[in-house]
Structures are given as C-alpha cells and as structure tokens.
Design a protein around this motif. Structure first.
Motif, mmCIF file in Angstrom:
data_model
loop_
_atom_site.group_PDB
_atom_site.id
_atom_site.type_symbol
_atom_site.label_atom_id
_atom_site.label_comp_id
_atom_site.label_asym_id
_atom_site.label_seq_id
_atom_site.Cartn_x
_atom_site.Cartn_y
_atom_site.Cartn_z
ATOM 1 N N MET A 256 89.300 98.036 81.266
ATOM 2 C CA MET A 256 90.669 98.447 80.975
ATOM 3 C C MET A 256 91.496 97.224 80.574
ATOM 4 N N THR A 257 92.515 97.458 79.756
ATOM 5 C CA THR A 257 93.323 96.363 79.232
ATOM 6 C C THR A 257 94.421 95.984 80.204
ATOM 7 N N GLN A 258 94.968 94.768 80.005
ATOM 8 C CA GLN A 258 96.123 94.312 80.773
ATOM 9 C C GLN A 258 97.383 94.783 80.064
ATOM 10 N N ALA A 259 98.173 95.648 80.685
ATOM 11 C CA ALA A 259 99.345 96.227 80.051
ATOM 12 C C ALA A 259 100.468 95.199 79.958
ATOM 13 N N GLY A 260 101.368 95.411 78.976
ATOM 14 C CA GLY A 260 102.493 94.527 78.776
ATOM 15 C C GLY A 260 103.755 95.071 79.417
ATOM 16 N N ALA A 261 104.901 94.751 78.807
ATOM 17 C CA ALA A 261 106.193 95.209 79.322
ATOM 18 C C ALA A 261 106.339 96.713 79.122
ATOM 19 N N ALA A 262 107.261 97.310 79.876
ATOM 20 C CA ALA A 262 107.478 98.761 79.773
ATOM 21 C C ALA A 262 108.021 99.105 78.393
ATOM 22 N N PHE A 263 107.379 100.041 77.727
ATOM 23 C CA PHE A 263 107.879 100.549 76.451
ATOM 24 C C PHE A 263 108.762 101.770 76.685
ATOM 25 N N ALA B 186 87.007 107.096 72.616
ATOM 26 C CA ALA B 186 86.651 105.714 72.279
ATOM 27 C C ALA B 186 87.706 105.097 71.367
ATOM 28 N N HIS B 187 88.233 105.890 70.425
ATOM 29 C CA HIS B 187 89.291 105.393 69.535
ATOM 30 C C HIS B 187 90.561 105.095 70.324
ATOM 31 N N VAL B 188 90.875 105.946 71.299
ATOM 32 C CA VAL B 188 92.050 105.698 72.143
ATOM 33 C C VAL B 188 91.918 104.351 72.846
ATOM 34 N N ARG B 189 90.750 104.066 73.416
ATOM 35 C CA ARG B 189 90.565 102.786 74.103
ATOM 36 C C ARG B 189 90.688 101.615 73.130
ATOM 37 N N ARG B 190 90.142 101.751 71.918
ATOM 38 C CA ARG B 190 90.269 100.672 70.928
ATOM 39 C C ARG B 190 91.735 100.453 70.561
ATOM 40 N N SER B 191 92.472 101.551 70.378
ATOM 41 C CA SER B 191 93.882 101.450 69.984
ATOM 42 C C SER B 191 94.717 100.826 71.087
ATOM 43 N N VAL B 192 94.459 101.223 72.325
ATOM 44 C CA VAL B 192 95.194 100.662 73.457
ATOM 45 C C VAL B 192 94.896 99.170 73.592
ATOM 46 N N ALA B 193 93.639 98.796 73.379
ATOM 47 C CA ALA B 193 93.289 97.371 73.425
ATOM 48 C C ALA B 193 94.018 96.589 72.343
ATOM 49 N N GLY B 194 94.385 97.263 71.253
ATOM 50 C CA GLY B 194 95.136 96.628 70.179
ATOM 51 C C GLY B 194 96.639 96.635 70.376
#
Length: 490
Positions: free
Chosen positions: A1-8, A189-197
């Motif tokens: 899982m990715t490290q999330a940033g600031a609240a959008f 799988a596309h969702v995970r790639r997009s979130v990582a981006g």
C-alpha cells in the motif's frame, strides 16, 4: 500500500435527510492524496448518499465539505468536476442512444471541432486498452447494444480519462458489480497503479475481498454514520462483517450434505444447448438443483438464460423446459423494475392469479404479499405503496428476488442478481435459495462472483457461447474457472 499525502477531501458532521428518512446522521471522513478509501456497509447505510454529496449531486442539510483545503459553500456537480472529482455510480449514467465515442464527448465538452468523434473515440479506447486489455469495445458501438458488463467498462474508463480538466479523485460505487472476476481484477490493479501515482479513490463494494486487498483505509457505515474507520490491515473479513452489524451464518452445506447429483433420478427440468452445434454440450438441470453458470462475462450465460425463458414461454424451439419459469434480472433498470409502479405492484406482478378478487386485483392481497416479503427478505422501506425507485439499488434488487420467489414458478433463472446487494442480505438470500431448492425448485444461476458458485451443486463454464467445462462443487476454485474460461483462446 502507498504512503498517503495531505487530505484532499474533508467531510465534517455531514447530515442529509429525505423527508422522514435520515440518510446521513453526521459523517466525518478524510480522503488523502494518493489514498484509496474503502466504504462498506449494508444497503441503506448511507454510502451512496455520501458519495452523491461529494460528487455535487446532492446538498447536505448540515456539515462541512472541504476540497484541497478550501471550504465549499456553493458546491455543485460542475464545481466537483472542475476540482477533479469523477464518479462511477452503481446506476450507470451513459446515454444509451449514443456511441461510445459520443459518450466520451459528453464527458469532455472541450473536445470539439473537426474530427471530434475520432479524437473522443481514441481517448476512450486508449483508456479501455490501459484498464481492460482485450475489452472488445468499439468506439462506434451504441451503448444500448453493449452488454451490461461492457457498459460498466466504458463508464469506468470514461471516469479515468483526462482532457482539459484533471482527475484527482475517482469515486467507484460498486464498480465490479457487472464484471467477471478476471475483468474486476484488471480494474482493481489499475486502481492500485493510479493511487501509487498520486490519484485518490473511494471504493464502495459488497465484495469484502476487493476492499481488503485494494484499499489503504476502510470506513464502515451503519445507519447513516461511520462507526469504525481504520487502516485496511487492521481488518479481516470477520471483523468487517461484525462492524457492519451482521453475524456470519454457517457456510453452505458441503457436497455430502446434499443429495447426490451424478446419476440422479430426479426429473430433468431444463435441457438446453447454448449453441446449435452437433458436438456442443447440453446444459441439464434437474428438480431441486442449483446449477451455476460461470466464465468471462458476455460469453453466452445471459443468452442461455433468455433462451430458457423463451423456450418455457413457447417462443423458441431447441430446448426442453417442463415447468414455469421466473427471471431475476441483473440489469434491473432495463429488464427488472417497472419504474412507474409501486414496490407492491413490482413484487406482485408475477403472482396475479393469487391476488385476484373476482376480475380485479385485490390491493389488500397485493399489499399483504409485498409486506410478507418485505419482512422475509428485509426490504428497507416503511411503505410498500411507495414508488419502486424510492428504494436503493440493492433494495430494488431484493424486490426482484421477492417477485420471483413469491411466484408459482418451479424454475428460477438468475442473471447475476446480487449486484449491489450487501453481504448480510446475500447470506439471507443464499439461505432462501437453498431452502427453495430443497423443496424442489430448480435454479439456474449466472454470477460473476466466484464465491457465490459455492452455493451451487455444479457449475457449467462458458466460453464463446458454448460450455467448456462442467464442475462439481468440490472441484470449484477461481483458478479452475479462469483456466476453463480461457480454454481455446487465441
């Protein structure tokens, strides 16, 4: 899982009522940049209402909505789009009389001028190729001519396309409800790639495995509130079910628990050949059996169900169906609900002979039938005389189940019927189906959820309109079904 940033997105104390029905009772939720947040809960818990507010399609009665650090006061769908919020709702929003390319142009009005159809078509096809390799959709095809699974693919791909406006948050409300396991896997799988981006995403799904495997955080909703929110790793299937307020029932009976299928002397209820080829395998279903139809979406399962319905009505030759049939449609808007009728009328339409008082339908009997099934299958409404569209999508689907099971039909055809139905209700419906089968009813059940096939006595796997495998319950695995689904593929 990715490290999330600031609240959008920040939602604070959001409340929403529809008349006397409180849909949201004070919801607090943050969605960070580069984060996928899963939202789970039973039908009517408030999930879709919350997403409609976030998408600008509904206005909260109270509460705060902040996007990219800015409080939103005159918020609307156009404002949400400008801020980069895209939605794929459970009830698809495509224009059925337009082509795939024209629907992309509706979503991206900046595409104009010479050869706009070509540019819009290329935009949507490139995204379809990226998310769903081998999708088989043409830019010039009319939406109404596509299967519901391919329509869902187009809707999803359109939400991820970018022209003049950014995509920063994608809302996915039951996005895999019409997709088979293989295609659903491509999307997730596309969702995970997009979130990582760096893209943000909210995912609503009643398939708990999708939530656990795809999301960074999970929020559980119940009665219009978020009752639990934590990292996805803090949950498992059992804890999610417990948080939603439902106790998991015993698993389906094993093969040894049911009467033997092979060599059964029970009467044959259905014998159908998917394609009229001399060496094609027949589908055979006997009295009291639950027979599953599996394989990649759009490979003849729904066609077989419709052909069985037509054969029972005497509209089609080439099959043997020796009892009355009822159909539970998966595409409820196109093939299921009567949109101008009440809930009671929608449930009672297949039981008119029982509801007659003289020459007319008895409103009292009609209401009594609907109320009995409202209680039995937990349709979330206080008034069965309300319009069917007043129900959530999952509750509309329950009404279609009630219609079929309340009828005198001895054969029930189910076309991926659990779309948008919560996990607790699924367990109740599975129990109803098994009880009805034990009493002699026959079920033909097409489903895109491999887990549901475990309720079946045996399963036929389809590819290119023919049966390529016949599996008993003990042989069922997702790998075996997918392997059979691609048998003979080039």
């Amino acid at each position: 899982m990715t490290q999330a940033g600031a609240a959008f997105v920040t939602l604070g104390g959001v409340e929403k009522s529809f008349g006397a029905v409180r849909a949201l009772g004070g919801v607090d939720l943050d969605i960070a940049e580069g984060e996928c947040v899963g939202i789970v809960g039973h039908n009517g818990a408030g999930k879709s209402t919350l997403m409609h507010i976030l998408a600008g399609g509904a206005t909260p009665d109270r509460g705060r909505l902040s996007i990219a650090g800015e409080d939103q006061h005159a918020y609307s769908a156009s404002r949400a789009t400008a801020l980069g919020i895209r939605c794929v709702f459970q009830e698809l929003s495509l224009c059925p009389n337009l082509t795939v390319a024209e629907n992309a142009r509706v979503f991206h009005p900046a595409i104009r001028g010479f050869n706009w159809r070509g540019r819009a078509g290329r935009l949507i096809l490139d995204k379809l190729d990226e998310i769903f390799p081998g999708h088989g959709v043409g830019a010039g095809e009319l939406i109404q001519d596509l299967s519901i699974g391919r329509r869902q693919m187009v809707e999803i791909a359109r939400a991820f396309t970018v022209s003049d406006q950014p995509a920063r948050l994608i809302i996915l409300d039951e996005p895999t409800s019409s997709l088979d396991a293989h295609t659903a896997g491509q999307l997730l799988a596309h969702v995970r790639r997009s979130v990582a981006g760096g893209l943000s995403c909210t995912l609503i799904s009643h398939i708990l495995g999708e939530i656990l495997q795809t999301c960074d955080r999970i929020a559980v909703m119940r009665d219009g509130r978020i009752v639990v929110a934590d990292r996805a790793q803090a949950f498992d299937r059992a804890s999610l079910i417990a948080a939603m307020g439902n106790v998991e029932t015993a698993p389906p009976p094993t093969e040894a628990d049911r009467r033997a299928v092979a060599g059964s002397e029970r009467p044959v209820r259905v014998r159908m050949r998917p394609k009229r080829q001399p060496d094609a395998q027949d589908l055979v279903a006997r009295e009291g059996e639950i027979v599953g139809l599996a394989g990649l979406a759009g490979h003849g399962q729904t066609d077989l169900l419709l052909a069985t319905f037509a054969a029972a009505a005497g509209w089609r030759r080439g099959g043997a169906v020796n009892a009355a049939v009822a159909l539970v449609a998966g595409d409820r808007q196109a093939d299921g609900v009567f949109a101008q009728w009440s809930i009671a009328q929608n449930i009672g339409i297949s039981s008119l002979a029982r509801l007659r008082a003289g020459l007319l339908i008895s409103p009292r009997r009609e209401a009594a039938l609907a109320n009995s099934w409202r209680q039995r299958i937990a349709i979330r409404t206080q008034d069965v005389h309300a319009n069917i569209l007043s129900l959530s999508g999952g509750n509309q689907q329950k009404a279609l189940f009630a219609r079929a099971l309340a009828s005198a039909a001895r054969i029930v055809l189910m076309d991926d019927p659990m779309r948008g139905v919560d996990y607790g209700t699924k367990l109740e419906v599975y129990g109803l189906i098994r009880d009805e089968a034990a009493a002699g009813r026959t079920f033909l059940w097409y489903t895109t959820e491999t887990e549901e096939l475990k309720n079946c006595d045996r399963v036929y796997v389809f590819r290119d309109g023919i049966i390529v495998a016949h599996l008993l319950r003990g042989e069922l695995t997702e790998e075996r079904i997918i392997q059979s689904s691609f048998a003979g593929a080039h």
